[in-house]
Design a protein around this motif. Structure first.
Motif, PDB file in Angstrom:
ATOM      1  N   GLN A 175       0.818  -1.209   0.000  1.00 48.17           N
ATOM      2  CA  GLN A 175       0.000   0.000   0.000  1.00 48.17           C
ATOM      3  C   GLN A 175       0.860   1.271   0.000  1.00 48.17           C
ATOM      4  OE1 GLN A 175      -3.543  -0.097   2.702  1.00 48.17           O
ATOM      5  NE2 GLN A 175      -2.924  -2.230   3.040  1.00 48.17           N
ATOM      6  N   ILE A 176       1.993   1.213   0.700  1.00 43.29           N
ATOM      7  CA  ILE A 176       2.907   2.372   0.687  1.00 43.29           C
ATOM      8  C   ILE A 176       3.409   2.630  -0.725  1.00 43.29           C
ATOM      9  CG2 ILE A 176       5.178   3.203   1.442  1.00 43.29           C
ATOM     10  CD1 ILE A 176       4.711   1.755   4.102  1.00 43.29           C
ATOM     11  N   ILE A 177       3.838   1.561  -1.416  1.00 42.19           N
ATOM     12  CA  ILE A 177       4.356   1.706  -2.785  1.00 42.19           C
ATOM     13  C   ILE A 177       3.254   2.219  -3.710  1.00 42.19           C
ATOM     14  CG2 ILE A 177       5.330   0.486  -4.753  1.00 42.19           C
ATOM     15  CD1 ILE A 177       7.274   0.861  -2.421  1.00 42.19           C
ATOM     16  N   ASP A 178       2.054   1.659  -3.596  1.00 38.27           N
ATOM     17  CA  ASP A 178       0.942   2.084  -4.454  1.00 38.27           C
ATOM     18  C   ASP A 178       0.606   3.558  -4.228  1.00 38.27           C
ATOM     19  OD1 ASP A 178       0.757  -0.419  -5.543  1.00 38.27           O
ATOM     20  OD2 ASP A 178      -0.883  -1.095  -4.239  1.00 38.27           O
ATOM     21  N   LEU A 179       0.633   3.981  -2.973  1.00 40.02           N
ATOM     22  CA  LEU A 179       0.296   5.371  -2.667  1.00 40.02           C
ATOM     23  C   LEU A 179       1.346   6.337  -3.226  1.00 40.02           C
ATOM     24  CD1 LEU A 179      -1.742   7.184  -1.315  1.00 40.02           C
ATOM     25  CD2 LEU A 179      -0.532   6.889   0.855  1.00 40.02           C
ATOM     26  N   LEU A 180       2.622   5.974  -3.116  1.00 38.53           N
ATOM     27  CA  LEU A 180       3.677   6.815  -3.688  1.00 38.53           C
ATOM     28  C   LEU A 180       3.530   6.925  -5.200  1.00 38.53           C
ATOM     29  CD1 LEU A 180       6.787   5.634  -1.613  1.00 38.53           C
ATOM     30  CD2 LEU A 180       5.676   7.865  -1.480  1.00 38.53           C
ATOM     31  N   ARG A 181       3.196   5.832  -5.851  1.00 45.64           N
ATOM     32  CA  ARG A 181       3.006   5.859  -7.302  1.00 45.64           C
ATOM     33  C   ARG A 181       1.790   6.688  -7.679  1.00 45.64           C
ATOM     34  NH1 ARG A 181       4.452  -0.544  -8.317  1.00 45.64           N
ATOM     35  NH2 ARG A 181       6.716  -0.242  -8.571  1.00 45.64           N
ATOM     36  N   THR A 182       0.734   6.601  -6.870  1.00 42.51           N
ATOM     37  CA  THR A 182      -0.460   7.417  -7.118  1.00 42.51           C
ATOM     38  C   THR A 182      -0.121   8.903  -7.056  1.00 42.51           C
ATOM     39  OG1 THR A 182      -1.878   5.702  -6.164  1.00 42.51           O
ATOM     40  CG2 THR A 182      -2.796   7.923  -6.312  1.00 42.51           C
ATOM     41  N   GLU A 183       0.767   9.250  -6.133  1.00 42.48           N
ATOM     42  CA  GLU A 183       1.191  10.651  -5.997  1.00 42.48           C
ATOM     43  C   GLU A 183       2.296  11.016  -6.993  1.00 42.48           C
ATOM     44  OE1 GLU A 183      -0.096  12.946  -4.092  1.00 42.48           O
ATOM     45  OE2 GLU A 183      -1.510  11.656  -3.013  1.00 42.48           O
TER      46      GLU A 183
ATOM     47  N   THR B  86      21.365  11.863  -0.924  1.00 41.30           N
ATOM     48  CA  THR B  86      20.850  12.705  -2.007  1.00 41.30           C
ATOM     49  C   THR B  86      19.633  13.495  -1.533  1.00 41.30           C
ATOM     50  OG1 THR B  86      21.600  11.142  -3.695  1.00 41.30           O
ATOM     51  CG2 THR B  86      19.931  12.748  -4.346  1.00 41.30           C
ATOM     52  N   GLU B  87      19.652  14.797  -1.800  1.00 38.34           N
ATOM     53  CA  GLU B  87      18.478  15.652  -1.564  1.00 38.34           C
ATOM     54  C   GLU B  87      17.813  15.899  -2.919  1.00 38.34           C
ATOM     55  OE1 GLU B  87      17.278  19.859   0.656  1.00 38.34           O
ATOM     56  OE2 GLU B  87      19.345  19.503   0.055  1.00 38.34           O
ATOM     57  N   TYR B  88      16.668  15.275  -3.146  1.00 39.89           N
ATOM     58  CA  TYR B  88      16.022  15.343  -4.458  1.00 39.89           C
ATOM     59  C   TYR B  88      15.288  16.665  -4.665  1.00 39.89           C
ATOM     60  CZ  TYR B  88      17.000  10.342  -4.473  1.00 39.89           C
ATOM     61  OH  TYR B  88      17.636   9.132  -4.425  1.00 39.89           O
ATOM     62  N   GLY B  89      14.598  17.153  -3.638  1.00 36.41           N
ATOM     63  CA  GLY B  89      13.881  18.413  -3.759  1.00 36.41           C
ATOM     64  C   GLY B  89      12.748  18.362  -4.757  1.00 36.41           C
ATOM     65  N   ASP B  90      12.230  17.175  -5.008  1.00 41.10           N
ATOM     66  CA  ASP B  90      11.175  16.998  -6.013  1.00 41.10           C
ATOM     67  C   ASP B  90      10.388  15.741  -5.639  1.00 41.10           C
ATOM     68  OD1 ASP B  90       9.633  17.443  -8.229  1.00 41.10           O
ATOM     69  OD2 ASP B  90      11.310  17.507  -9.641  1.00 41.10           O
ATOM     70  N   LEU B  91       9.433  15.353  -6.479  1.00 39.34           N
ATOM     71  CA  LEU B  91       8.654  14.141  -6.229  1.00 39.34           C
ATOM     72  C   LEU B  91       9.493  12.907  -6.558  1.00 39.34           C
ATOM     73  CD1 LEU B  91       5.106  15.199  -7.465  1.00 39.34           C
ATOM     74  CD2 LEU B  91       5.772  14.578  -5.132  1.00 39.34           C
ATOM     75  N   GLU B  92      10.534  12.737  -5.789  1.00 43.70           N
ATOM     76  CA  GLU B  92      11.432  11.589  -5.880  1.00 43.70           C
ATOM     77  C   GLU B  92      11.866  11.231  -4.473  1.00 43.70           C
ATOM     78  OE1 GLU B  92      14.614  11.641  -8.923  1.00 43.70           O
ATOM     79  OE2 GLU B  92      13.936  13.685  -9.350  1.00 43.70           O
ATOM     80  N   CYS B  93      12.127   9.948  -4.249  1.00 47.83           N
ATOM     81  CA  CYS B  93      12.685   9.549  -2.963  1.00 47.83           C
ATOM     82  C   CYS B  93      13.388   8.203  -3.105  1.00 47.83           C
ATOM     83  CB  CYS B  93      11.615   9.482  -1.876  1.00 47.83           C
ATOM     84  SG  CYS B  93      10.538   8.045  -1.970  1.00 47.83           S
ATOM     85  N   CYS B  94      14.209   7.897  -2.121  1.00 48.68           N
ATOM     86  CA  CYS B  94      14.911   6.616  -2.054  1.00 48.68           C
ATOM     87  C   CYS B  94      14.202   5.728  -1.032  1.00 48.68           C
ATOM     88  CB  CYS B  94      16.362   6.854  -1.646  1.00 48.68           C
ATOM     89  SG  CYS B  94      17.267   5.360  -1.199  1.00 48.68           S
ATOM     90  N   ILE B  95      14.105   4.442  -1.337  1.00 47.55           N
ATOM     91  CA  ILE B  95      13.591   3.468  -0.375  1.00 47.55           C
ATOM     92  C   ILE B  95      14.700   2.477  -0.071  1.00 47.55           C
ATOM     93  CG2 ILE B  95      11.927   1.622   0.036  1.00 47.55           C
ATOM     94  CD1 ILE B  95       9.923   3.056  -1.650  1.00 47.55           C
ATOM     95  N   GLU B  96      14.932   2.261   1.217  1.00 50.14           N
ATOM     96  CA  GLU B  96      15.945   1.306   1.634  1.00 50.14           C
ATOM     97  C   GLU B  96      15.388   0.440   2.772  1.00 50.14           C
ATOM     98  OE1 GLU B  96      18.000  -0.537   0.810  1.00 50.14           O
ATOM     99  OE2 GLU B  96      20.068   0.125   1.103  1.00 50.14           O
ATOM    100  N   VAL B  97      15.936  -0.746   2.912  1.00 50.58           N
ATOM    101  CA  VAL B  97      15.483  -1.726   3.898  1.00 50.58           C
ATOM    102  C   VAL B  97      16.493  -1.797   5.035  1.00 50.58           C
ATOM    103  CG1 VAL B  97      14.961  -4.166   4.279  1.00 50.58           C
ATOM    104  CG2 VAL B  97      14.270  -3.058   2.145  1.00 50.58           C
ATOM    105  N   VAL B  98      15.984  -1.851   6.282  1.00 44.95           N
ATOM    106  CA  VAL B  98      16.838  -2.028   7.457  1.00 44.95           C
ATOM    107  C   VAL B  98      16.283  -3.171   8.300  1.00 44.95           C
ATOM    108  CG1 VAL B  98      17.665   0.348   7.557  1.00 44.95           C
ATOM    109  CG2 VAL B  98      15.529  -0.254   8.704  1.00 44.95           C
TER     110      VAL B  98
END
Length: 776
Positions: free
Chosen positions: A613-621, A647-659
């Motif tokens: 749902q998180i991935i779907d919501l980000l794609r919707t936005e 990285t500071e994207y400053g736009d509708l972009e982001c990084c996803i990482e797993v911990v």
């Protein structure tokens, strides 16, 4: 190297010159600077980059050692390196040099001492020599003995950069005899055409003793009495774009350097001579600063721009010439064009003077100014928005700004209303700012100490693309009693102009309109950062690149701010689905420095409905996702893998990482974050509290959007920015962050001796309760 007399074209040595010239040096250069039409000097320093033909004049104090016997080899080598660099950029460089006398003096002293020691040894027959004295050496003899050695040195140095040199010795006759003048002109043009650096000097072996500069009165009359007048005459004769005169002082001062009130003159205009008091000339040389100024003005009249700068300071010698050509604020720039308004130095003085009056106002009066500014923002909103539309249209047409910067540039009615609300809040809180008593101590009987809040002084705020920053920062400066210099980006010039006019209108109700100045001159940011004796604190508002540049440039001035806003949101394994699905941190305003840039997901959430749902919501936005290395390893078909986790994207972009855990999330934030704002989403209170305690950032949140990291949302009314520093102020910097303290001691003739072993008094150091709202 070639040794030439101006009459070389009429001699039988013409063929020899060509035989001696290495033709490899005449090949095309790596870069090319187009010549410009001559006849008018450059109006501004920024135009010096266009200089094609340049004369560098090296004064005696620059090329000689402190003992005046020999050359300053290290200093000369760095100057040659800079000249060679500019020559290889496609410029036409010429050097007018002193040093032959000093070089010859060293050589003749050595010969005389050697001769005396031999004679003494022969006459006495013993090895013990008597004290030997060196007779006073005549300057022309020294010049004759030193010329060849000086040129050999230049040849050796320039050879390291594959550049050929040629020596030209001149006297007055070479300029005043028409045939000789034409020969000299022709010789120099031919050398420049073949990419050879002419090394020019007065023929000191035959010149008469110097006389006062009585003929520096007009364009057509200047005698060659020293290398200052030679450089000026040569510059005009050769239609030179720029003359750089290096001496042993920083430039031209309004009074002798070293005196208490002496101020370096940034720009000197014809007609300003009456405001100058000249000191004595340097330890060597025959000119002096007055001769330099007269020669510079003569060259300026002839269409050549002139800068007098320091060529002896070890801190700048290695880049002084290249800095000048790059348009940096070095030395004194001679210009025929006076600016319409005050210089930035004058603006700073005006702001400091009015700022002291502002600080002395009653808190209620400063609050009235801020309320007036809030009213003007709503009353004049159409004028503000019209100016902003002009900036937006120009930015869109030119296409030089990225979309995030265009978003920051835009103003709206809603933004102006929000600004006005914040300013009214600040007006109320400002009544408890300047002069507040923080601590009171009874040091001894009838000796009381207070620590009170006071303004910092003069602030410099440099911002780009965000005109809404101007009224915010102005209101904070007013509330804290600070003077303020504002340097906005040219992309918002129309909006900044109207907002500054409204700010000064508000300030004028209590007669302190000059306390806030908008710098609209061509000053480069780096030049402003050098005003360490005039500015007390720099606050950058803009891109990470801007902040880093300012932090590098501001050597002697504290910088308050952050270079990057790499904010993290960590979704824990115990996160609430509803809270995890809130993408406000990224999508509310992605260009903001407090927007999320990296989303950290606990490994247990992978391949669960929450994660999907998180991935779907980000794609919707329409958020573009970049996969971190670990996240990419879990995917068969992954999004584009991130190039950097910092990285500071400053736009509708982001990084996803797993911990794997909360602790790993904290470690990731410390390694790749910028200590700005970081968030944990979890229902586990113990995990949350550990995260809040361990993360070393200016703002750390639990189940709240990173976008709350804002002075207005914190109730500060406004902010000058967010600081990630650990000293003075951290997080959103509001009114408190623009205050410092001073200590006030009230006594009755107390002395330290009163508290000695034999004294009659003893220290008490009792804390005195300070009632809330107590003011000095």
């Amino acid at each position: 190297m070639c040794y030439l007399h101006p009459d070389w074209k009429n001699s039988g040595l013409n063929w020899l010159f060509y035989r001696l010239t290495p033709w490899s040096h005449l090949s095309s250069r790596r870069a090319f600077v187009l010549p410009r039409p001559h006849g008018k000097s450059f109006a501004h320093r920024s135009e010096l980059k266009q200089a094609k033909r340049i004369v560098v004049k090296l004064g005696s104090a620059v090329v000689t050692r402190g003992d005046e016997c020999g050359l300053a080899l290290g200093r000369l080598a760095s100057i040659v390196e800079q000249v060679a660099m500019l020559q290889n950029q496609g410029r036409e460089m010429m050097i007018v040099t002193s040093g032959a006398v000093a070089f010859g003096k060293q050589r003749l002293r050595h010969e005389i001492l050697l001769s005396q020691s031999v004679r003494q040894a022969l006459h006495s027959g013993q090895n013990q020599l008597k004290d030997m004295t060196v007779p006073v050496l005549e300057a022309r003899a020294c010049a004759a003995a030193g010329q060849s050695g000086l040129m050999a040195l230049y040849e050796a140095m320039f050879t390291q950069y594959s550049i050929c040199t040629a020596q030209i010795l001149v006297t007055n006759l070479d300029f005043h005899d028409e045939q000789k003048r034409r020969n000299l002109n022709s010789t120099l043009h031919e050398l420049l055409r073949m990419n050879i650096v002419p090394i020019i000097n007065t023929n000191d072996a035959v010149v008469p003793p110097p006389v006062p500069n009585s003929d520096l009165q007009g364009v057509n009359v200047i005698s060659i009495k020293d290398n200052d007048s030679l450089a000026a005459r040569l510059a005009v004769e050769m239609k030179v774009d720029l003359l750089i005169a290096l001496s042993d002082v920083q430039g031209l001062y309004d009074s002798p350097p070293g005196t208490d009130d002496a101020k370096l003159i940034d720009i000197f205009y014809p007609g300003d001579q009456q405001s100058i008091t000249y000191g004595t000339k340097s330890r060597v040389g025959i000119g002096g600063m007055e001769a330099k100024v007269k020669a510079a003005l003569w060259a300026l009249q002839g269409g050549t721009s002139v800068i007098i700068a320091n060529g002896t300071d070890p801190k700048v010698t290695g880049h002084v010439i290249t800095d000048i050509v790059e348009g940096k604020k070095v030395g004194t720039f001679f210009s025929e064009v006076k600016p319409a308004g005050p210089t930035v130095e004058q603006q700073t003085e005006m702001a400091r003077h009015a700022g002291r009056t502002l600080a002395s106002l009653l808190p209620e009066q400063r609050g009235e100014i801020i309320c007036c500014l809030a009213e003007l923002l709503t009353e004049k909103k159409e004028e503000i928005l019209n100016a902003n539309r002009k900036d937006m249209e120009l930015a869109t047409t030119l296409g030089r700004l990225s979309q995030p910067l265009i978003n920051r540039l835009s103003l709206s009615t809603a933004k102006l209303n929000s600004l006005a609300i914040g300013l009214r809040q600040l007006a109320v809180s400002s009544r408890d700012s300047v002069g507040r008593v923080l601590r009171r101590t009874r040091v001894a009987n009838n000796l009381e100490l207070e620590q009170i809040t006071v303004p910092i002084g003069v602030l410099l705020v440099i911002f780009e693309s965000r005109p809404d920053c101007l009224p915010q920062v102005s209101a904070l400066a007013i509330a804290s009693g600070n003077a303020l210099l504002l340097k906005g980006g040219k992309e918002a010039s129309n909006t900044n102009k109207i907002l500054h006019q409204l700010t000064q209108e508000a300030l004028s109700i209590h007669g302190v309109a000059d306390a806030i100045q908008l710098v609209s001159t061509r000053e480069e940011v780096e030049d402003l950062c050098r005003l360490d004796k005039m500015i007390d604190l720099i606050i950058p508002r803009g891109s990470s690149q801007l902040v880093r540049e300012i932090q590098r440039a501001a050597k002697g001035i504290p910088v308050l701010g952050h270079s990057e806003g790499i904010c993290h949101v960590y979704v824990d394994s115990d996160a609430s689905i509803d809270k995890a699905l809130d993408v406000d941190s990224k999508c509310d305003y992605p260009a903001a420095c407090n927007a999320m840039e990296t989303l950290l997901i606990h490994r247990d959430l992978l391949r669960t409905p929450v994660f999907d749902q998180i991935i779907d919501l980000l794609r919707t936005e329409q958020v573009k996702i970049h996969a971190g290395p670990r996240f990419a390893s879990y995917l068969t078909f992954s999004p584009s893998e991130v190039k950097s986790l910092r990285t500071e994207y400053g736009d509708l972009e982001c990084c996803i990482e797993v911990v794997d855990s909360m602790q790993e999330a904290v470690d990731h934030i410390h390694k790749y974050g910028s200590s700005h704002t970081d968030v944990i989403v979890t229902e586990n209170e113990e995990t949350a509290e550990q995260f809040l305690q361990q993360v070393d950032s200016a703002c750390v949140f639990w189940n709240a959007s990173s976008r709350f990291a804002d002075g207005y949302r914190f109730g500060l009314g406004a902010e000058v920015g967010i600081s990630t520093a650990r000293i003075h102020a951290r997080g959103p910097v509001g009114l408190e962050g623009l205050l410092t303290t001073k200590w006030v001691l009230r006594g009755e003739g107390h002395t330290v001796a009163d508290f000695s072993e034999q004294g009659s008094m003893k220290y008490l150091h009792e804390n005195i309760p300070v009632p809330q709202g107590s003011f000095n």
